[in-house]
Design a protein around this motif. Structure first.
Motif, PDB file in Angstrom:
ATOM      1  N   VAL A 176      18.001  31.415   3.161  1.00  0.00           N
ATOM      2  CA  VAL A 176      18.241  30.121   2.952  1.00  0.00           C
ATOM      3  C   VAL A 176      18.954  29.263   3.962  1.00  0.00           C
ATOM      4  CG1 VAL A 176      19.680  28.798   1.587  1.00  0.00           C
ATOM      5  CG2 VAL A 176      18.202  30.343   0.401  1.00  0.00           C
ATOM      6  N   PRO A 177      19.686  29.909   4.611  1.00  0.00           N
ATOM      7  CA  PRO A 177      20.262  28.913   5.864  1.00  0.00           C
ATOM      8  C   PRO A 177      19.411  28.979   7.086  1.00  0.00           C
ATOM      9  CG  PRO A 177      21.719  30.795   5.187  1.00  0.00           C
ATOM     10  CD  PRO A 177      20.555  31.247   4.387  1.00  0.00           C
ATOM     11  N   VAL A 178      18.304  29.684   7.091  1.00  0.00           N
ATOM     12  CA  VAL A 178      17.491  29.477   8.287  1.00  0.00           C
ATOM     13  C   VAL A 178      16.211  28.691   7.972  1.00  0.00           C
ATOM     14  CG1 VAL A 178      15.749  30.880   9.773  1.00  0.00           C
ATOM     15  CG2 VAL A 178      17.947  31.876   8.935  1.00  0.00           C
ATOM     16  N   ILE A 179      15.735  28.780   6.524  1.00  0.00           N
ATOM     17  CA  ILE A 179      14.493  28.063   6.082  1.00  0.00           C
ATOM     18  C   ILE A 179      14.823  26.527   5.782  1.00  0.00           C
ATOM     19  CG2 ILE A 179      12.836  28.070   4.596  1.00  0.00           C
ATOM     20  CD1 ILE A 179      12.911  30.932   4.021  1.00  0.00           C
ATOM     21  N   GLN A 180      15.867  26.327   5.080  1.00  0.00           N
ATOM     22  CA  GLN A 180      15.982  25.202   4.662  1.00  0.00           C
ATOM     23  C   GLN A 180      16.559  23.851   5.524  1.00  0.00           C
ATOM     24  OE1 GLN A 180      18.847  25.649   0.802  1.00  0.00           O
ATOM     25  NE2 GLN A 180      16.742  24.784  -0.188  1.00  0.00           N
ATOM     26  N   PRO A 181      17.318  24.078   6.555  1.00  0.00           N
ATOM     27  CA  PRO A 181      18.027  23.054   7.252  1.00  0.00           C
ATOM     28  C   PRO A 181      16.907  22.241   7.897  1.00  0.00           C
ATOM     29  CG  PRO A 181      19.490  24.836   7.426  1.00  0.00           C
ATOM     30  CD  PRO A 181      18.269  25.389   6.867  1.00  0.00           C
ATOM     31  N   PRO A 182      15.930  22.980   8.490  1.00  0.00           N
ATOM     32  CA  PRO A 182      14.747  22.185   9.255  1.00  0.00           C
ATOM     33  C   PRO A 182      13.940  21.194   8.423  1.00  0.00           C
ATOM     34  CG  PRO A 182      14.692  24.556  10.000  1.00  0.00           C
ATOM     35  CD  PRO A 182      15.561  24.458   8.760  1.00  0.00           C
ATOM     36  N   ILE A 183      13.704  21.822   7.125  1.00  0.00           N
ATOM     37  CA  ILE A 183      12.895  21.041   6.305  1.00  0.00           C
ATOM     38  C   ILE A 183      13.844  19.900   5.797  1.00  0.00           C
ATOM     39  CG2 ILE A 183      11.716  20.911   3.992  1.00  0.00           C
ATOM     40  CD1 ILE A 183      11.512  24.072   4.446  1.00  0.00           C
ATOM     41  N   MET A 184      15.105  20.050   5.518  1.00  0.00           N
ATOM     42  CA  MET A 184      16.113  18.997   5.115  1.00  0.00           C
ATOM     43  C   MET A 184      16.201  18.028   6.362  1.00  0.00           C
ATOM     44  SD  MET A 184      18.775  21.490   3.585  1.00  0.00           S
ATOM     45  CE  MET A 184      20.167  20.610   3.320  1.00  0.00           C
ATOM     46  N   LYS A 185      16.318  18.318   7.504  1.00  0.00           N
ATOM     47  CA  LYS A 185      16.646  17.270   8.594  1.00  0.00           C
ATOM     48  C   LYS A 185      15.347  16.652   8.814  1.00  0.00           C
ATOM     49  CE  LYS A 185      20.098  19.823  10.945  1.00  0.00           C
ATOM     50  NZ  LYS A 185      20.494  20.798  11.955  1.00  0.00           N
ATOM     51  N   LEU A 186      14.219  17.454   8.700  1.00  0.00           N
ATOM     52  CA  LEU A 186      12.735  16.724   8.964  1.00  0.00           C
ATOM     53  C   LEU A 186      12.670  15.491   7.920  1.00  0.00           C
ATOM     54  CD1 LEU A 186      10.173  17.025  10.687  1.00  0.00           C
ATOM     55  CD2 LEU A 186       9.247  18.344   8.704  1.00  0.00           C
ATOM     56  N   LEU A 187      12.796  15.719   6.841  1.00  0.00           N
ATOM     57  CA  LEU A 187      12.740  14.557   5.494  1.00  0.00           C
ATOM     58  C   LEU A 187      13.746  13.629   5.211  1.00  0.00           C
ATOM     59  CD1 LEU A 187      11.142  17.313   3.086  1.00  0.00           C
ATOM     60  CD2 LEU A 187       9.821  15.624   4.365  1.00  0.00           C
ATOM     61  N   THR A 188      14.802  13.596   6.029  1.00  0.00           N
ATOM     62  CA  THR A 188      15.679  12.706   5.677  1.00  0.00           C
ATOM     63  C   THR A 188      16.184  12.151   7.037  1.00  0.00           C
ATOM     64  OG1 THR A 188      17.489  14.444   5.992  1.00  0.00           O
ATOM     65  CG2 THR A 188      16.808  13.781   3.960  1.00  0.00           C
ATOM     66  N   SER A 189      16.750  10.762   7.114  1.00  0.00           N
ATOM     67  CA  SER A 189      17.047  10.003   8.311  1.00  0.00           C
ATOM     68  C   SER A 189      18.562  10.405   8.480  1.00  0.00           C
ATOM     69  CB  SER A 189      16.807   8.421   8.028  1.00  0.00           C
ATOM     70  OG  SER A 189      17.692   8.139   6.891  1.00  0.00           O
ATOM     71  N   ARG A 190      19.074  10.113   9.454  1.00  0.00           N
ATOM     72  CA  ARG A 190      20.786  10.149   9.762  1.00  0.00           C
ATOM     73  C   ARG A 190      21.465   9.233   8.610  1.00  0.00           C
ATOM     74  NH1 ARG A 190      24.866   8.349  12.878  1.00  0.00           N
ATOM     75  NH2 ARG A 190      26.204  10.432  13.239  1.00  0.00           N
ATOM     76  N   GLU A 191      20.997   8.078   8.458  1.00  0.00           N
ATOM     77  CA  GLU A 191      21.630   7.062   7.470  1.00  0.00           C
ATOM     78  C   GLU A 191      21.765   7.905   6.094  1.00  0.00           C
ATOM     79  OE1 GLU A 191      19.225   6.137   9.551  1.00  0.00           O
ATOM     80  OE2 GLU A 191      21.040   5.144  10.962  1.00  0.00           O
ATOM     81  N   GLU A 192      20.734   8.473   5.724  1.00  0.00           N
ATOM     82  CA  GLU A 192      20.700   9.358   4.523  1.00  0.00           C
ATOM     83  C   GLU A 192      21.688  10.237   4.544  1.00  0.00           C
ATOM     84  OE1 GLU A 192      15.927   8.374   2.944  1.00  0.00           O
ATOM     85  OE2 GLU A 192      16.086   9.967   4.376  1.00  0.00           O
ATOM     86  N   ARG A 193      21.598  11.176   5.657  1.00  0.00           N
ATOM     87  CA  ARG A 193      22.241  12.258   5.448  1.00  0.00           C
ATOM     88  C   ARG A 193      23.861  11.956   5.545  1.00  0.00           C
ATOM     89  NH1 ARG A 193      18.431  14.209   9.077  1.00  0.00           N
ATOM     90  NH2 ARG A 193      19.432  13.776  11.089  1.00  0.00           N
ATOM     91  N   LEU A 194      24.187  10.477   5.922  1.00  0.00           N
ATOM     92  CA  LEU A 194      25.499  10.243   5.845  1.00  0.00           C
ATOM     93  C   LEU A 194      26.159   9.725   4.690  1.00  0.00           C
ATOM     94  CD1 LEU A 194      25.543   8.285   9.315  1.00  0.00           C
ATOM     95  CD2 LEU A 194      27.018  10.529   8.662  1.00  0.00           C
ATOM     96  N   ILE A 195      25.136   9.603   3.422  1.00  0.00           N
ATOM     97  CA  ILE A 195      25.473   9.096   2.275  1.00  0.00           C
ATOM     98  C   ILE A 195      26.779   9.793   1.798  1.00  0.00           C
ATOM     99  CG2 ILE A 195      24.916   8.531  -0.135  1.00  0.00           C
ATOM    100  CD1 ILE A 195      22.143   7.663   1.040  1.00  0.00           C
TER     101      ILE A 195
END
Lengths: 374, 117
Positions: A176-195
Motif C-alpha cells: 500500500v505505501p508503495v502503490i497508492q501515493p503516486p496514484i494519489m498525487k497524480l490525480l490531485t492538485s496541490r490545492e486539493e491536497r492542502l484541504i
C-alpha cells in the motif's frame, strides 16, 4: 551402499524441482521483507514459512501436504478451503474497529463504495482475459484490498486459484505505501491536497451500540451473500461497543484473531506448492490484482473530487484512497501524503471513515459476487 | 436477476436463507459488464442507505432521549487500548492540542508580520 542410495532417494534433495526451489526462495523473500521492511509481518512471516514448508518435496505415499487427505496440514487447510478462518478474522477486526469517525461524517461512507469500482472493473477485465466468471469474481475481489475477504470468496468461487489470490491480496496490502501515493498525487492538485477538514463530532455511546445491528440489517438485506462476513464483523463490533462483553471483545481482538491469523497465513502459504502455484494464471492474477488495486485507489480519489463539486465543506480527495479498506495502512498513507504538503494537516481520523466503510463495502461486493456467480 | 437475490425479496417470500444458486452465468462479456455495473450499484445502494441511516441516527436518538434519556457512562467503560482508533476522550485531547498549537503558531506569525510591517 544400496541402503544409502535408497535413503537418498527419499530425501528432499533427490526430488526437489526447480519450481519447489523458486517457491522456497519466494517464501524466504517474504520473511526477509517482513523482518527488514516491516511489510505486513504478521501475515508475511506465516505465509512465507508456510510456502517453505509446503514446497519441501516428500516421498511418494507419505501423506504430508495440504492436498493429501488425512494429513495434518490438510486439517489446518480445511479452515481455508471451507472459508472458516476469514469470518473469524472479521470477528476480531470488528472487535477492534472504532466506527466513530464514520458515524461522525456519514458522507465519507460513499468513498468506501467508490473504491469497490476496482473490484468490478477487474472482474470484467478477468472475464475479458478468458477467465471463467467464478474465477473472474475471485480475482476481482483482490481490489477490495481485504485479505480475509479475498480468501473467503476465492475458497467459494475458485479454490484452485486460492493460493495465488491470497498471496496477491496480501502482497498488495503490504505494498500500500508503495502503490497508492503516486496514484494519489497524480490525480490531485496541490490545492486539493492542502484541504483541511472539520474535526469529527463526538459520537454518543448509544449511536455506537445501535450502529452494528442496524448496519448489519441494512447491508445483508440488500446483499445477503455478505451475511457471514458482515455478521461476524458487526458481531465483533457489538461485543466491543455494548460495554458489557468486554472480556469477549478482548479475546476476539487479541488471542483469537492472532491464532486464526497464524493458522490462516501458514495454511495459505503451505498451499502454494510449485505445481499448483507456478502457472501462467498466477502471473495474470498478480497483474490483474495490481490493476484492481490501482483502479480502486483512483476510484476513491476521483469520487471524492466528484463529491466536492456539490459540497460546501470540501473533502480532501486524498482520503478517498483509504476506501480500499487495507485497515489501517491506507489511512496511514493518506496521512503521510497529506503531511508531505502540509505538516499541520491531520487526515488520519478522516481517512479512517472510508477505510472502515471500505471493509464493509468489500464484504458486500464479495457477497454480491458470491450470490451471483454460484 | 440480482434484485431477486436481495434479502428483502427473500424475506417477502417468508424465508431468509442465502440465495439459491441461479445456475452458471454466461461467459459473454456483455453479461459481465452488466453484472459488474449492477454489482457496483448494489454496493453503492447498501452504503448509501447506511450513510443515510447514520445521518438520521442522531435526530432519532434526540427524539428517543425524551422517552429514554441517555445516562452518563461509567468512567471505567470508555475506550479500549487496542482499538484501531483512539476513543473520544483521547481524540478530543489530541485535537485540542493540535488546534492550540496551530493557533499559537498563527498568532506568533501574525505578531511577527505585524512587527515587521
Amino acid at each position: 551402499m544400496e541402503i544409502l542410495t535408497d535413503f537418498f532417494e527419499t530425501t528432499g534433495f533427490a526430488t526437489l524441482t526447480l519450481g519447489n526451489s523458486i517457491m522456497i526462495l519466494i517464501g524466504i523473500v517474504f520473511i526477509f521483507l517482513a523482518i527488514t521492511k516491516d511489510y505486513e509481518p504478521l501475515l508475511l512471516v506465516p505465509i512465507g514459512m508456510g510456502a517453505i514448508v509446503g514446497n519441501i518435496p516428500v516421498a511418494a505415499g507419505m501423506s504430508l501436504s495440504v492436498y493429501d487427505e488425512g494429513s495434518v496440514l490438510s486439517y489446518l487447510y480445511f479452515g481455508v478451503s471451507a472459508g472458516v478462518y476469514p469470518p473469524l478474522i472479521f470477528l476480531g477486526i470488528g472487535a477492534m474497529t472504532d466506527f466513530s469517525t464514520m458515524l461522525s461524517n456519514p458522507k465519507l461512507v460513499l468513498l468506501g463504495a467508490a473504491a469497490q469500482i476496482g473490484v468490478f472493473l477487474t472482474f470484467f477485465g478477468a472475464l475479458w482475459l478468458g477467465f471463467a466468471p467464478t474465477e473472474a469474481g475471485a480475482i476481482g475481489i483482490i481490489g477490495g484490498a481485504d485479505g480475509p475477504t479475498a480468501i473467503f470468496l476465492a475458497s467459494k468461487l475458485a479454490p484452485d486459484l486460492l493460493g495465488a489470490i491470497a498471496i496477491a491480496a496480501y502482497s498488495y496490502m503490504a505494498l500500500v505505501p508503495v502503490i497508492q501515493p503516486p496514484i494519489m498525487k497524480l490525480l490531485t492538485s496541490r490545492e486539493e491536497r492542502l484541504i483541511r477538514m472539520k474535526p469529527p463530532r463526538k459520537v454518543s455511546k448509544r449511536e455506537k451500540m445501535i450502529f452494528p445491528v442496524a448496519a448489519f440489517l441494512i447491508s445483508t438485506m440488500i446483499a445477503p451473500g455478505a451475511v457471514v462476513l458482515l455478521g461476524m464483523l458487526f458481531f465483533g463490533n457489538l461485543l466491543k461497543e455494548s460495554l458489557v462483553t468486554e472480556r469477549l471483545a478482548q479475546t476476539a481482538r487479541t488471542a483469537m484473531i492472532d491464532i486464526v491469523t497464524i493458522l490462516l497465513g501458514f495454511a495459505v502459504g503451505a498451499s502454494t506448492q510449485a505445481d499448483t502455484f507456478l502457472r501462467p494464471d498466477s502471473l495474470q492474477i498478480f497483474g490483474l490484482g495490481a490493476l484492481s488495486f490501482a483502479i480502486a485507489t483512483a476510484g476513491g480519489v476521483l469520487f471524492a473530487k466528484f463529491m466536492n463539486l456539490f459540497l460546501t465543506e470540501k473533502i480532501n480527495p486524498l482520503v478517498g484512497a483509504a476506501g480500499v479498506s487495507a485497515v489501517p495502512d491506507s489511512a496511514r498513507v493518506v496521512q503521510m501524503v497529506g503531511q508531505q504538503e502540509d505538516p499541520h494537516n491531520f487526515l488520519l481520523m478522516h481517512a479512517m471513515a472510508p477505510n472502515v466503510a471500505g471493509v464493509v463495502g468489500s464484504a458486500i461486493a464479495a457477497g454480491v459476487l458470491w450470490s451471483v456467480l454460484t | 436477476m440480482l434484485l431477486k437475490q436481495t434479502g428483502l425479496t427473500l424475506l417477502g417470500q417468508g424465508a431468509f436463507p442465502l440465495p439459491e444458486p441461479v445456475g452458471p452465468l454466461s461467459n459473454n462479456l456483455v453479461d459481465g459488464a452488466v453484472q459488474a455495473l449492477v454489482g457496483l450499484m448494489i454496493v453503492f445502494s447498501a452504503l448509501i442507505v447506511i450513510s443515510l441511516f447514520i445521518a438520521a441516527l442522531p435526530h432519532m436518538l434526540d427524539k428517543l432521549s425524551v422517552v429514554w434519556p441517555e445516562v452518563d457512562e461509567p468512567a471505567g467503560n470508555s475506550g479500549h487500548p487496542d482499538s484501531l482508533v483512539a476513543d473520544d476522550g483521547a481524540v478530543l485531547a489530541a485535537i485540542g492540542f493540535v488546534l492550540h498549537t496551530e493557533f499559537q503558531r498563527q498568532l506568533e506569525s501574525q505578531d511577527s508580520s505585524g512587527q515587521s510591517s
